[in-house]
Scaffold this motif. Structure first.
Motif, PDB file in Angstrom:
ATOM      1  N   CYS A  63      42.470  34.032  44.198  1.00  0.00           N
ATOM      2  CA  CYS A  63      43.505  34.420  45.147  1.00  0.00           C
ATOM      3  C   CYS A  63      43.156  33.745  46.470  1.00  0.00           C
ATOM      4  CB  CYS A  63      43.507  35.942  45.286  1.00  0.00           C
ATOM      5  SG  CYS A  63      44.405  36.541  46.712  1.00  0.00           S
ATOM      6  N   LYS A  81      40.210  50.797  45.879  1.00  0.00           N
ATOM      7  CA  LYS A  81      41.298  51.119  46.824  1.00  0.00           C
ATOM      8  C   LYS A  81      41.101  52.536  47.361  1.00  0.00           C
ATOM      9  CE  LYS A  81      44.506  47.975  44.601  1.00  0.00           C
ATOM     10  NZ  LYS A  81      45.743  47.788  43.853  1.00  0.00           N
ATOM     11  N   PHE A  85      43.479  34.774  49.517  1.00  0.00           N
ATOM     12  CA  PHE A  85      42.824  35.647  50.499  1.00  0.00           C
ATOM     13  C   PHE A  85      41.334  35.775  50.179  1.00  0.00           C
ATOM     14  CE2 PHE A  85      47.251  37.390  50.165  1.00  0.00           C
ATOM     15  CZ  PHE A  85      47.701  36.988  51.419  1.00  0.00           C
ATOM     16  N   LYS A  96      39.044  38.933  44.165  1.00  0.00           N
ATOM     17  CA  LYS A  96      39.690  38.542  42.908  1.00  0.00           C
ATOM     18  C   LYS A  96      39.054  37.226  42.485  1.00  0.00           C
ATOM     19  CE  LYS A  96      44.019  40.940  43.591  1.00  0.00           C
ATOM     20  NZ  LYS A  96      45.488  40.883  43.600  1.00  0.00           N
ATOM     21  N   GLY A 132      39.535  43.367  55.555  1.00  0.00           N
ATOM     22  CA  GLY A 132      40.049  42.422  54.565  1.00  0.00           C
ATOM     23  C   GLY A 132      40.081  41.025  55.155  1.00  0.00           C
ATOM     24  N   CYS A 133      40.960  40.210  54.627  1.00  0.00           N
ATOM     25  CA  CYS A 133      41.015  38.801  55.012  1.00  0.00           C
ATOM     26  C   CYS A 133      41.436  38.605  56.470  1.00  0.00           C
ATOM     27  CB  CYS A 133      41.983  38.090  54.071  1.00  0.00           C
ATOM     28  SG  CYS A 133      42.128  36.346  54.382  1.00  0.00           S
ATOM     29  N   ASP A 134      42.485  39.303  56.905  1.00  0.00           N
ATOM     30  CA  ASP A 134      42.985  39.108  58.276  1.00  0.00           C
ATOM     31  C   ASP A 134      41.908  39.463  59.301  1.00  0.00           C
ATOM     32  OD1 ASP A 134      45.394  38.484  57.124  1.00  0.00           O
ATOM     33  OD2 ASP A 134      46.362  40.393  57.587  1.00  0.00           O
ATOM     34  N   ARG A 186      39.096  48.016  40.233  1.00  0.00           N
ATOM     35  CA  ARG A 186      40.242  47.576  41.040  1.00  0.00           C
ATOM     36  C   ARG A 186      40.949  48.779  41.670  1.00  0.00           C
ATOM     37  NH1 ARG A 186      44.726  43.214  39.055  1.00  0.00           N
ATOM     38  NH2 ARG A 186      45.984  43.149  40.954  1.00  0.00           N
ATOM     39  N   PRO A 230      44.312  49.223  50.634  1.00  0.00           N
ATOM     40  CA  PRO A 230      45.124  48.955  49.444  1.00  0.00           C
ATOM     41  C   PRO A 230      44.995  47.587  48.795  1.00  0.00           C
ATOM     42  CG  PRO A 230      46.463  48.768  51.427  1.00  0.00           C
ATOM     43  CD  PRO A 230      45.091  49.147  51.889  1.00  0.00           C
ATOM     44  N   THR A 231      44.271  46.666  49.444  1.00  0.00           N
ATOM     45  CA  THR A 231      44.267  45.292  48.931  1.00  0.00           C
ATOM     46  C   THR A 231      42.850  44.710  48.857  1.00  0.00           C
ATOM     47  OG1 THR A 231      44.627  44.484  51.189  1.00  0.00           O
ATOM     48  CG2 THR A 231      46.591  44.770  49.824  1.00  0.00           C
ATOM     49  N   PHE A 232      42.795  43.524  48.263  1.00  0.00           N
ATOM     50  CA  PHE A 232      41.546  42.755  48.193  1.00  0.00           C
ATOM     51  C   PHE A 232      41.797  41.413  48.877  1.00  0.00           C
ATOM     52  CE2 PHE A 232      41.638  45.731  44.751  1.00  0.00           C
ATOM     53  CZ  PHE A 232      40.435  46.360  44.922  1.00  0.00           C
ATOM     54  N   PRO A 233      40.794  40.819  49.479  1.00  0.00           N
ATOM     55  CA  PRO A 233      39.377  41.196  49.462  1.00  0.00           C
ATOM     56  C   PRO A 233      39.055  42.432  50.316  1.00  0.00           C
ATOM     57  CG  PRO A 233      39.744  39.424  51.000  1.00  0.00           C
ATOM     58  CD  PRO A 233      41.051  39.631  50.298  1.00  0.00           C
TER      59      PRO A 233
HETATM   60  N1  LIG Z   1      46.580  41.062  54.566  1.00  0.00           N
HETATM   61  C1  LIG Z   1      45.628  41.266  53.504  1.00  0.00           C
HETATM   62  C2  LIG Z   1      45.906  40.268  52.398  1.00  0.00           C
HETATM   63  C3  LIG Z   1      45.319  40.661  51.061  1.00  0.00           C
HETATM   64  C4  LIG Z   1      46.393  40.990  50.045  1.00  0.00           C
HETATM   65  O1  LIG Z   1      47.580  41.115  50.374  1.00  0.00           O
HETATM   66  N2  LIG Z   1      45.954  41.165  48.779  1.00  0.00           N
HETATM   67  C5  LIG Z   1      46.877  41.537  47.729  1.00  0.00           C
HETATM   68  C6  LIG Z   1      47.250  40.333  46.878  1.00  0.00           C
HETATM   69  S1  LIG Z   1      45.861  39.356  46.346  1.00  0.00           S
HETATM   70  C7  LIG Z   1      46.221  42.626  46.845  1.00  0.00           C
HETATM   71  O2  LIG Z   1      45.009  42.735  46.768  1.00  0.00           O
HETATM   72  N3  LIG Z   1      47.050  43.495  46.231  1.00  0.00           N
HETATM   73  C8  LIG Z   1      46.576  44.637  45.467  1.00  0.00           C
HETATM   74  C9  LIG Z   1      46.166  44.307  44.072  1.00  0.00           C
HETATM   75  O3  LIG Z   1      46.395  43.179  43.601  1.00  0.00           O
HETATM   76  O4  LIG Z   1      45.601  45.192  43.405  1.00  0.00           O
HETATM   77  C10 LIG Z   1      44.184  41.114  54.053  1.00  0.00           C
HETATM   78  O5  LIG Z   1      44.029  40.957  55.244  1.00  0.00           O
HETATM   79  O6  LIG Z   1      43.220  41.147  53.275  1.00  0.00           O
END
Ligand SMILES: N[C@@H](CCC(=O)N[C@@H](CS)C(=O)NCC(=O)O)C(=O)O
Length: 107
Positions: free
Chosen positions: A31, A64, A33, A23, A84-86, A60, A70-73
């Motif tokens: 963001c 996915k 992360f 993001k 992802g980030c973790d 976006r 389901p999330t970014f990065p």
């Molecule tokens: N635990 C996740 C944290 C990332 C996360 O929760 N990202 C969310 C909020 S920035 C996200 O991408 N949500 C889906 C979206 O916004 O489309 C990781 O390890 O990357």
């Protein structure tokens, strides 16, 4: 996802050894992360390509589906989804990330 979008993603991942779908941009992550993975890669001093998924809603939602994540990065190393980030934080702390990046950059 359209075949065109899938082909675009295939191409960017195939042609760049390290790609982060984030993001915002590497200069202005939007963001925490995304910022964390950019900072990790900056500290590692490796070249990487950043793709801003906020600039394109198709991307976006498409990423996915493409990554089944389901999330970014989302980070790709040598054509493969890494995590992802973790996962990046853990791999950075354990030294595994350094190893993976060296393998990727030397291949
Ligand atoms: N635990 C996740 C944290 C990332 C996360 O929760 N990202 C969310 C909020 S920035 C996200 O991408 N949500 C889906 C979206 O916004 O489309 C990781 O390890 O990357």
């Amino acid at each position: 996802m359209s075949p065109e979008l899938k082909a675009e993603i295939d191409s960017v991942i195939a042609n760049n050894k390290i790609v982060v779908f984030i993001k915002g941009t590497r200069q202005f992550p939007q963001c925490g992360f995304s910022n964390t993975v950019v900072q990790i890669l900056n500290v590692m001093g490796v070249p990487f390509t950043d793709i801003n998924i906020l600039s394109d809603d198709r991307l976006r939602s498409g990423m996915k589906e493409y990554s089944q994540w389901p999330t970014f990065p989302q980070i790709y190393i040598n054509g493969e989804f890494y995590g992802g980030c973790d996962i990046m934080i853990e791999a950075y702390q354990s030294g595994e990330l350094k190893e993976q990046l060296e393998i990727a950059l030397n291949s």
